[in-house]
Enzyme design. Structure first.
Site, PDB file in Angstrom:
ATOM      1  N   ARG B 129       0.744  -1.403   0.027  1.00 12.25           N
ATOM      2  CA  ARG B 129       0.051  -0.247  -0.046  1.00 12.25           C
ATOM      3  C   ARG B 129       0.537   1.340   0.110  1.00 12.25           C
ATOM      4  NH1 ARG B 129      -2.694  -2.785   4.047  1.00 12.25           N
ATOM      5  NH2 ARG B 129      -4.692  -4.439   3.065  1.00 12.25           N
ATOM      6  N   LYS B 151       1.373  11.299 -11.963  1.00  9.30           N
ATOM      7  CA  LYS B 151       0.752  10.001 -13.046  1.00  9.30           C
ATOM      8  C   LYS B 151       0.875   8.458 -13.014  1.00  9.30           C
ATOM      9  CE  LYS B 151      -2.466  12.763 -14.722  1.00  9.30           C
ATOM     10  NZ  LYS B 151      -3.520  12.782 -16.973  1.00  9.30           N
ATOM     11  N   GLU B 193       6.494  16.843 -26.418  1.00  8.03           N
ATOM     12  CA  GLU B 193       5.653  16.449 -25.065  1.00  8.03           C
ATOM     13  C   GLU B 193       6.767  18.689 -24.875  1.00  8.03           C
ATOM     14  OE1 GLU B 193       3.548  15.365 -23.677  1.00  8.03           O
ATOM     15  OE2 GLU B 193       3.595  13.702 -23.844  1.00  8.03           O
ATOM     16  N   LYS B 235       5.402  22.470 -15.911  1.00  7.89           N
ATOM     17  CA  LYS B 235       4.245  21.064 -15.508  1.00  7.89           C
ATOM     18  C   LYS B 235       4.365  20.950 -14.134  1.00  7.89           C
ATOM     19  CE  LYS B 235       2.969  16.707 -16.010  1.00  7.89           C
ATOM     20  NZ  LYS B 235       3.575  15.385 -16.795  1.00  7.89           N
ATOM     21  N   GLU B 245      -6.256  16.534 -11.034  1.00  6.41           N
ATOM     22  CA  GLU B 245      -6.804  16.437 -12.392  1.00  6.41           C
ATOM     23  C   GLU B 245      -7.982  16.853 -12.759  1.00  6.41           C
ATOM     24  OE1 GLU B 245      -6.031  13.984 -15.293  1.00  6.41           O
ATOM     25  OE2 GLU B 245      -5.633  15.145 -17.052  1.00  6.41           O
ATOM     26  N   ARG B 249      -5.099  21.049 -15.205  1.00 15.30           N
ATOM     27  CA  ARG B 249      -4.238  19.855 -15.348  1.00 15.30           C
ATOM     28  C   ARG B 249      -4.322  19.417 -16.270  1.00 15.30           C
ATOM     29  NH1 ARG B 249      -1.122  15.184 -11.636  1.00 15.30           N
ATOM     30  NH2 ARG B 249      -0.362  14.487 -13.737  1.00 15.30           N
ATOM     31  N   ASN B 253      -2.727  18.249 -21.186  1.00 15.63           N
ATOM     32  CA  ASN B 253      -3.011  16.627 -22.717  1.00 15.63           C
ATOM     33  C   ASN B 253      -3.839  16.772 -23.692  1.00 15.63           C
ATOM     34  OD1 ASN B 253      -3.143  13.976 -20.822  1.00 15.63           O
ATOM     35  ND2 ASN B 253      -4.856  15.305 -19.523  1.00 15.63           N
ATOM     36  N   HIS B 256      -3.493  14.586 -26.728  1.00 16.28           N
ATOM     37  CA  HIS B 256      -3.090  13.492 -26.065  1.00 16.28           C
ATOM     38  C   HIS B 256      -4.805  12.373 -26.353  1.00 16.28           C
ATOM     39  CE1 HIS B 256      -0.110  14.622 -24.471  1.00 16.28           C
ATOM     40  NE2 HIS B 256       0.707  13.810 -23.282  1.00 16.28           N
ATOM     41  N   HIS B 260      -4.567   9.770 -28.142  1.00 19.82           N
ATOM     42  CA  HIS B 260      -5.215   8.442 -27.149  1.00 19.82           C
ATOM     43  C   HIS B 260      -5.627   7.686 -28.471  1.00 19.82           C
ATOM     44  CE1 HIS B 260      -4.556   9.404 -22.730  1.00 19.82           C
ATOM     45  NE2 HIS B 260      -3.194   9.231 -22.984  1.00 19.82           N
ATOM     46  N   HIS B 273       3.918   7.361 -28.134  1.00 21.25           N
ATOM     47  CA  HIS B 273       3.641   7.997 -27.581  1.00 21.25           C
ATOM     48  C   HIS B 273       3.388   9.545 -27.675  1.00 21.25           C
ATOM     49  CE1 HIS B 273       0.739   9.622 -24.585  1.00 21.25           C
ATOM     50  NE2 HIS B 273       1.858  10.494 -23.787  1.00 21.25           N
TER      51      HIS B 273
END
Lengths: 373, 373
Positions: B129, B151, B193, B235, B245, B249, B253, B256, B260, B273
């Protein structure tokens, strides 16, 4: 003192964790009552996660109640049992979430015992990096222990609950009526966690449990409501002081270090978690005695109570050739181990617990004494 | 304005997240310098997670440096590639952690690109955990984007990064020397990026990138250091304002959502990517134009820059019969979708981004225009 049971009130038990605070509601008929779900996060979809055993009993009731609040109520039914607390089963929840087009606001409902709650909670923690979830525990063990406190996770072949997250539910809904269908063996397993709260935190509660154990086993609703409420209060206090188990929270693992070795050594699912904890508490009490913290009379008293609850008090032999070595090896993969040292939760007889290590030789004596018939 | 590159300083970039704050150190020769690891959490064991490609290049240097601080330094070498960003690969990390007796204090080190960083971060979030971890990104893309911001996650057959956690590292160590061995195609993917930060947040930085793109592609260390630093600053600012997010935030993206769809539609790993994001930014710019936010000249300018960076600007056909339908379906399983509505990150030409939905008909026009040769 608590020889007579205080009447159970329906006011919720609060878990104070700042912005992650939530409450536990306890009572009869909660599952089908729309009030139980008032104020939960809004969403287009809810997904109920349950198992094959619980689904025929309560799934429809919960689904009907949620339809008043969520336009789409999906469901996923998992196989039942600790042996299924694996990634493969967890992935059934992710599959359902994605196949049913669930988004970041989707609310998960965990309807079942500890395994369903732990897996649903971890799925909620991980799906799209976190969606809200609600615990609807249907076993005594889940109502008094696993649904409260935010520990979620799955087992790994090399260790129990090794993969998971601290992730708090939005609410815990304990419907006492669901305990009516609970098998006898599961009721006893839940009583192990109820009994636990006495020696670690509340000597008066331990007296009360001793006086009321027959009522609890007979499922007297007033006695059950009080036991659940008091258990949740103690757990709420401990978790509120130490959400991520940096210190105090470890006392909730009384009986669990030995218990985890029993569960892992026998193979998950052979002994119920509560059974292993019950027997583990006897072993932890014996260790406390050998280390001079309590006397033999206290060990006997606790052992008798655990036995009266219908729980095993003789530990299983895990290895015919080197039984103590096997126990020690299994305990060394427990999460509480640090730098190879096993941390035991010990009791002092006054309703307080301490966490410390112990010499292997003394632990070995305890294992040998506990496995002997 | 920024036509000449400000000299890169070695002071760290701070990510302000309360008790989860950390910093990014950027410079040459950091991997082998003991200073890079000073002040990290103490533990008996460290575990380096890397992949088959990076291991022969940098594993020994990192392991040697860590031996000064951790008595036991373990390692696990994963297969390389986005296609391995799965539960099965993640489980190799858990296996290594358990087999090597790693406890709750064990510090994980992610040595590699975005896939290694995302999986190591999620393993760190979930093992017992939560254990601490450090990002040691060795690709430009990971240095300017994926290693910063917390992330973490893995892919699901039905969607990219669908399972994961927000979990912050203890530190990000960007050693510029590791970029010397980066394949050309990966360098270009990272530049996507870098370019992204211009249109969404800093028009002056966009000018600078245009003026210095040739230096960046030639791996001029001063230009690279500035580009990485400025990217991380932007960032850090965005993540500091919106860790989970909830709002701002999402502007990170940009490109993206279309990207994606390309990655998923082509099969993960076919397009890098960064390549998908590069092409996705062209599509998002076109959508911004059709919605009246920017003019055609701005779209052309951005398209030319992306092309000069060595990135594709013509989108792939994902379905010969219903290409736009396929794109839309794939975009609807993106995490940013809410109640079935796709949220696009759009730009206004002044270095600002907004997040909004768009009519399917307009999105369809953009897809058709972008896939045409």
């Amino acid at each position: 003192m608590h020889e007579t049971t205080p009447s159970a009130t329906l006011s919720p038990v609060e878990i104070h964790l700042g912005e992650r605070s939530y409450n536990i509601v306890i009572g009869g008929g909660l599952l089908g009552s729309l009030d139980s779900y008032a104020g939960l996060p809004h969403a287009k979809t809810a997904l109920i996660v349950t198992n094959e055993t619980v689904a025929p009993l309560y799934l429809q009731t919960l689904a009907d109640a949620l339809k008043g609040q969520y336009p789409v109520v999906g469901q996923v039914v998992l196989p039942d049992g600790e042996v299924y607390k694996t990634w493969a089963t967890l992935n059934l929840i992710f599959d359902a979430l994605l196949e049913q087009g669930c988004d970041r606001r989707t609310v998960l409902f965990a309807l079942g015992g500890g395994v369903v709650g732990d897996m649903t909670g971890f799925a909620a923690a991980s799906y799209m990096r976190g969606v809200p979830f609600v615990q609807v525990p249907t076993t005594l063990l889940a109502q008094v222990d696993s649904s409260v406190g935010g520990k979620t996770g799955i087992n790994h072949p090399l260790g129990k609950n090794m993969i998971g997250a601290f992730y708090q539910p939005q609410r815990v809904i304990c419907d006492l009526d669901t305990l009516k269908t609970l098998p006898e063996r599961e009721l006893s397993a839940g009583l192990a966690e109820v009994i636990k709260y006495g020696p670690i935190a509340d000597a008066v509660f331990l007296d009360w449990i001793e006086s009321n154990l027959d009522k609890l086993r007979a499922r007297d609703p007033v006695a059950l409501a009080f036991a659940i409420r008091r258990s949740c209060e103690i757990k709420a206090h401990v978790v509120g002081a130490d959400e991520r188990e940096a210190g105090l929270r470890a006392i909730l693992n009384f009986g669990h270090t030995f218990g985890h070795a029993i569960e892992a050594g026998m193979g998950y699912g052979q002994w119920l978690h509560g059974e292993a904890v019950g027997c583990g508490m006897v072993m932890a009490a014996r260790l406390s005695q050998r280390l001079g913290l309590i006397d033999a009379a206290y060990v006997d008293r606790l052992t008798r109570l655990i036995e009266r609850a219908g729980l095993p008090v003789v530990a299983p032999v895990l290895d015919a050739l080197d039984n103590a070595g096997r126990y020690l090896a299994l305990m060394r993969v427990d999460k509480k181990v640090e730098a190879g040292e096993i941390k035991f939760v010990l009791i002092d007889g006054s309703g307080r617990a301490i966490v410390r290590s112990a010499p292997d030789s003394v632990v070995t004596e305890v294992i040998q004494a506990s496995c002997r018939q």
